[in-house]
Design a protein around this motif. Sequence first.
Motif, mmCIF file in Angstrom:
data_model
loop_
_atom_site.group_PDB
_atom_site.id
_atom_site.type_symbol
_atom_site.label_atom_id
_atom_site.label_comp_id
_atom_site.label_asym_id
_atom_site.label_seq_id
_atom_site.Cartn_x
_atom_site.Cartn_y
_atom_site.Cartn_z
ATOM 1 N N VAL B 347 16.455 5.038 9.103
ATOM 2 C CA VAL B 347 15.027 5.051 8.777
ATOM 3 C C VAL B 347 14.711 3.796 7.971
ATOM 4 O O VAL B 347 15.255 3.610 6.886
ATOM 5 N N VAL B 348 13.856 2.934 8.518
ATOM 6 C CA VAL B 348 13.607 1.639 7.889
ATOM 7 C C VAL B 348 12.100 1.429 7.703
ATOM 8 O O VAL B 348 11.360 1.387 8.691
ATOM 9 N N PRO B 349 11.637 1.312 6.467
ATOM 10 C CA PRO B 349 10.216 1.006 6.256
ATOM 11 C C PRO B 349 9.924 -0.387 6.828
ATOM 12 O O PRO B 349 10.715 -1.316 6.623
ATOM 13 N N ILE B 350 8.839 -0.517 7.553
ATOM 14 C CA ILE B 350 8.532 -1.835 8.127
ATOM 15 C C ILE B 350 7.218 -2.415 7.614
ATOM 16 O O ILE B 350 7.007 -3.610 7.658
ATOM 17 N N ARG B 351 6.310 -1.566 7.163
ATOM 18 C CA ARG B 351 5.035 -2.060 6.625
ATOM 19 C C ARG B 351 4.681 -1.278 5.368
ATOM 20 O O ARG B 351 4.988 -0.083 5.263
ATOM 21 N N HIS B 352 4.001 -1.943 4.459
ATOM 22 C CA HIS B 352 3.471 -1.251 3.298
ATOM 23 C C HIS B 352 2.256 -0.458 3.723
ATOM 24 O O HIS B 352 1.726 -0.637 4.833
ATOM 25 N N GLU B 353 1.813 0.398 2.817
ATOM 26 C CA GLU B 353 0.662 1.259 3.090
ATOM 27 C C GLU B 353 -0.526 0.448 3.622
ATOM 28 O O GLU B 353 -1.229 0.861 4.537
ATOM 29 N N ASP B 354 -0.722 -0.741 3.061
ATOM 30 C CA ASP B 354 -1.898 -1.558 3.439
ATOM 31 C C ASP B 354 -1.664 -2.344 4.731
ATOM 32 O O ASP B 354 -2.523 -3.137 5.133
ATOM 33 N N GLY B 355 -0.523 -2.161 5.371
ATOM 34 C CA GLY B 355 -0.299 -2.816 6.651
ATOM 35 C C GLY B 355 0.429 -4.144 6.552
ATOM 36 O O GLY B 355 0.810 -4.711 7.579
ATOM 37 N N THR B 356 0.658 -4.660 5.360
ATOM 38 C CA THR B 356 1.411 -5.913 5.244
ATOM 39 C C THR B 356 2.889 -5.623 5.491
ATOM 40 O O THR B 356 3.375 -4.537 5.172
ATOM 41 N N PRO B 357 3.616 -6.582 6.074
ATOM 42 C CA PRO B 357 4.999 -6.321 6.460
ATOM 43 C C PRO B 357 5.922 -6.222 5.254
ATOM 44 O O PRO B 357 5.713 -6.887 4.237
ATOM 45 N N CYS B 358 6.937 -5.379 5.387
ATOM 46 C CA CYS B 358 7.962 -5.301 4.355
ATOM 47 C C CYS B 358 8.829 -6.568 4.408
ATOM 48 O O CYS B 358 8.914 -7.223 5.464
ATOM 49 N N ALA B 359 9.471 -6.850 3.324
ATOM 50 C CA ALA B 359 10.288 -8.059 3.245
ATOM 51 C C ALA B 359 11.351 -8.058 4.331
ATOM 52 O O ALA B 359 12.029 -7.052 4.544
ATOM 53 N N GLY B 360 11.472 -9.164 5.027
ATOM 54 C CA GLY B 360 12.515 -9.311 6.033
ATOM 55 C C GLY B 360 12.165 -8.725 7.394
ATOM 56 O O GLY B 360 12.924 -8.860 8.346
#
Lengths: 771, 771
Positions: B347-360
């Motif tokens: 399970v890998v988070p890919i975007r923050h709540e606001d839609g900006t991408p997670c680091a990497g």
Amino acid sequence: MPTPFEVLWQEPQLRPLAPLVLAAWRDGHLTPAELLSIRETLERASWLSDSARQALRSWLDADAPPTPRALRTLEREVSTWLSAAPKGQRRPLSALAAALVSGNVADSQVQNALTLLASVGATFTEEELETPASAVCAAPRGAVDRLGDAERNQLRSWLDGSQAETRERVRALLSEPEFRTVQGLPTASYREQVLSWLRRVIERGAVAHCFPHGLSAGRDVGRFVATFETLAMFDLSLVVKFGVQAGLFAGAIEALGTPGHHGLLTAALEGKLIGCFAMTERGHGSNVRGLLTSARYEPDSESFVISTPGLAAGKEWIGNAAVHARTAVVFAQLETLGESYGVHAFVVPIRHEDGTPCAGVRSEDCGHKMGLNGVDNGRLWFDDVRVPRGALLDRFGQVLPDGQYQSKIPSSGKRFFTMLGTLVGGRIAVSGGAISASKVGLSIAIRYGLARTQFAGVDGHETPIFDYLTHQRRLLPPLAAAYAYTFAQAELVRRASELDAEGATRPDVETLAAGLKALSTWQAIATLQQCRESCGGQGYLTANRIDALRTDTDVFTTFEGDNTVLLSLVANNLLRAMRGLVRKRPIGTVLKSLVEDVVIALQERNPIAARADSRESLRAFELHETALRFREKALLVSLARRVSRRIDDGLSAQQAFEACQDHGVALARAHIESYVLRCFQEVARDQPLLEPLCALFGLSRIEADLAWFLENDFMAPPKSRAVRDQVNALVREIAPRALDLVDAFAIPASCLGPLADPEYLRGSGLVREET
Amino acid sequence: MPTPFEVLWQEPQLRPLAPLVLAAWRDGHLTPAELLSIRETLERASWLSDSARQALRSWLDADAPPTPRALRTLEREVSTWLSAAPKGQRRPLSALAAALVSGNVADSQVQNALTLLASVGATFTEEELETPASAVCAAPRGAVDRLGDAERNQLRSWLDGSQAETRERVRALLSEPEFRTVQGLPTASYREQVLSWLRRVIERGAVAHCFPHGLSAGRDVGRFVATFETLAMFDLSLVVKFGVQAGLFAGAIEALGTPGHHGLLTAALEGKLIGCFAMTERGHGSNVRGLLTSARYEPDSESFVISTPGLAAGKEWIGNAAVHARTAVVFAQLETLGESYGVHAFVVPIRHEDGTPCAGVRSEDCGHKMGLNGVDNGRLWFDDVRVPRGALLDRFGQVLPDGQYQSKIPSSGKRFFTMLGTLVGGRIAVSGGAISASKVGLSIAIRYGLARTQFAGVDGHETPIFDYLTHQRRLLPPLAAAYAYTFAQAELVRRASELDAEGATRPDVETLAAGLKALSTWQAIATLQQCRESCGGQGYLTANRIDALRTDTDVFTTFEGDNTVLLSLVANNLLRAMRGLVRKRPIGTVLKSLVEDVVIALQERNPIAARADSRESLRAFELHETALRFREKALLVSLARRVSRRIDDGLSAQQAFEACQDHGVALARAHIESYVLRCFQEVARDQPLLEPLCALFGLSRIEADLAWFLENDFMAPPKSRAVRDQVNALVREIAPRALDLVDAFAIPASCLGPLADPEYLRGSGLVREET
């Protein structure tokens, strides 16, 4: 004491059965049921000695199949016995057996063996019996065998035909920077883009090139169709819009108008007047003769009043009508002095220069479609719109100022078909467009398939997906069809260019154009569907082109005549041609001569021919031609008989024909396929570059209708299995040439999208990165 | 002196030949070639008297066929002679002839006549010989025969099956005002619309309904699939997005996770966390086991590092990944302590709540597609993205804090297939969606065909296009298939719900799910293509729904496993199951028992059965079931033999299988069609409402593969012609019920579009306006 296996070649009475044993264990030649029934027969055969029966039992035991080694030994033995026999000749088992009989076997035993063997369908050459079954798949995988320049040029020159120069001009045009395919544009912008491409095409002289003797002097059909076909490699909305403007709109003015309309024609061809072709109505898509729009002549004002009586009469699906067209050629029922004279064409302004509607004209956008969204299809209604007398395109029928109607063609039915006949070019163009779109799809899918890998093969290297038999099976018969339809289309265009003394098209052209349009468009969507699926998910992305090719061509199957309706028309024409003969001779004589015609083909039906399944006999052009001709004639004879019977039973001719409609469609298909094959063979005969492809086309047409050929005893089951095997063999043989075969289409890079671009693929992660 | 015609019933030696004469002039039973060969035989027959020969010549003369009146008289004569014979029994001509032999004919003459007749394939009942050929098309045209309420409810209850309540809930939901299909929206707006529909579906409890025991307690597969199937009647982007969210994303957490992941599961199912399922990679669409993304465990930080090594490893085609997803379930090769343990899910988070991408994490939009543009498919790359140890969905394999790997399943191959097996639901759902889309298309096309008219019939009234045989031929076999696949799907769902003791699915479910997905999706696009073309230009307009149904389902043939790859998998599983038997018994015994199994079916192959072509025998469920079972077994036996032979010849097992890939695909198809037919028959047996439709399905499957059945002597040519005729007869018989048969699908009006709406049609000009 010899082993049971050795008994086979030591017992003289068994010698003739040795080929049967080899055949039994060969791949795919005998069904398990056949094997079983042979074993049972042998168990009961009183003429066999016990040791012989025992030996055969060992050789044919499914529980304990002979070892590969034992089979090899037997193959060598048989080969030695047969060494004197002529090589390369395919013969039934019984013939091979006869050659193996040695002198000291009692006649009756030989006879018994031969009788048994005669019941086995498969035939063999001596070489085949000696070749291990696995040899058929020993061809190197993934091999790409490139042709030399001369051969490549030869392929291309066949495909381009007599219009090579026109095609090169359009290819050059499509390679200009303006011509880059677009995706995902909003409809309004896409339409403007297509209009600007169309203007650019006209500006660069592509239309003028089709009129070598001046814009009003009649077009060169060959140049026009070649232009259409080459444009169709790019964006199909552009080619449809080109067709509407230069083919239908200008074409109707040219074909149905008189010198008074030349100014209009010039404006249309120079792109100064964008027009549309308002024939189809909402209530009657395929039934043009029954259209409802009326054009009533008023002598007082010397004008026609164009009216749309009711919802069903609204013009529907009219390309250019939603936005761009300023003028329409409107098809309407001409009425004057209280009489109706049938469908005629009128030039009717529908919009002012600034795009606002003319008085009494209402239009509506058809809205979003599955494809072709660069074409602004619209609906039109006319509320008593008045146009001058000269608006009538009056080549075939004139209205004098006082309202008197005159025409050199007295019957309104004949007049209607004469007018429609001059528009046959539309269907020819659609076929050409469909064939071009198929070529683009095949070029993309085959290139991608050769580059894309998926699973590792036994050697650890990943196998290009094009190497799989199922993948080749999907793409290569359609490739053969693309070649076949190209040559069939070229021949049709040639015939369409040969007008008779009265300027009319040859009588066979209408039938061929209708039938070829139906088959080529169905072939196109089937081909593009295979291309789409062969490219997997990538084929589904719009950027990769196949989406547009597939969805844009989808409507080709129902516009310019619904395909099923067109094939019914073809069948009707074929029956009518037969009835034409009947007028001169009694029906029985005609039927008889047709039957005799069939009987020529029936010589192929004798038990030997129906079972001849050598590589050579299956690849012979004659077999394919005879098969398709036999099918066509047989279907015609049986349809005629069925229809006559139903008429005898009290049905009307129309009811009788409709009751056999599926038979009629099959006949039409057989007729057109037979024509297409002959056109391909004409070019491919004695040309090693094309022969295998043409054989694949012929054989895959037979394969697609094997049930019919089996039903009609044209082939026996072993032969039909051999057909399938031979299609596989041809596909394997052609595969290494596939790249050259699509290269020869010479599709401009701008039309192919990224999947066919090796540079894109290398950097995309879609194909194996070289390490 | 009797006329030549009368001689036929006055010459005793000719009596047995009277049925032959009737048969010869009957519609479609004998080919012209057969007729010709019979005539030639009779001309040479020394046992005929001159007057007899002359009479037969008259009766069989193609130049001067007997008048309808003469034939009627003969029919009556034969009928009188046969009056004592039992009625309704279909017999070959020779049997009828035997019944006609009167005492005073020399034995040898009778024998000669019977021998000749035995060579004629067709069989007849007495009634048939007495019925004029035209009777077959005397059924009233355009008739619509409506069922009563009880029968309609019965139909619907069969179709809805055990999940009627779930289906009703979703139908009610789709009838709410929010659910109106949209067309031509820009991609971004369309995606937002679909997301808001998805949220609404969740809000209204459709997901919770699938978890009767709470969100973390395991879903009710039946409810889930029924929900999916009913949503698929509406917008396929919605159902795919629903499938990605509730099926793949939540489904992977549920199936591969442990209690520690329940919070995540609940958030997913409540729509609070939008996720995606990142399995497919750009380089390896179909080869999941070979994927390249890595997840390296670091004991120091107790975390995994997710990395995309190179372009080919980029995640591709991931639904929700372009915009909406916040978290991904990522499939990657697990490495720990320098060892690789195969594919696992993280399970890998890919975007923050606001839609900006997670680091990497990098993502890209796949862009515009042929269809499903309401789903935001995207690509994902991971540049050493660190996730905690708990991110591993660790039901089947765990990594301890120190990096030790443990699993109850020792082999990584077995582990991989166990993990994948729990995800079999995706394929089942896709089948359901494809079947639903077909039903919507058929409902539209059949209603439109019944209303739309085109050409005037003989009575001056325009004929609804659905009245044409070719139109019914296009739509009714697909309608029968839609019913068949519905029941096959229901049975598969039932089996998929029955988990074994270890919570694993039944071993046959994976094979069936793969095969049914392939066949149902190909059936769907073929059906929808026919629907599109049957509606002519109207079928091409997006507003009329078929565009979206057709283009959205197109990708079903290649996603969740490419269909050809899936069928190869099915064939492989079938061969493996056979090898499973082999472990216990010698291969020969297994082959033998399979062959014997085939032989049971072969009893159908005896000359009488292979020619039995009465209406009853052709409609018998047993015939269809035997035919499809025979084909399946025979293909399995022959494939096994071919593969073994090639292995004996030195190929590897993989090479041997690949060399016969087309055979394998045919086997897989035969296996699944046989299963589908059995499921339909199970429901339809002794149910007059369904029997003809089930017979149409069975017979049209045989018709589609007639060549195979002829090749394998399962049918003789006259019977195969009779199959075609009987499909026509069934289609004609079912046509008046077509409206009720599609009504029973109970598709909400919001899903059907204007063409199926009588009110719209009445005011549209598309159908005949009542005058």
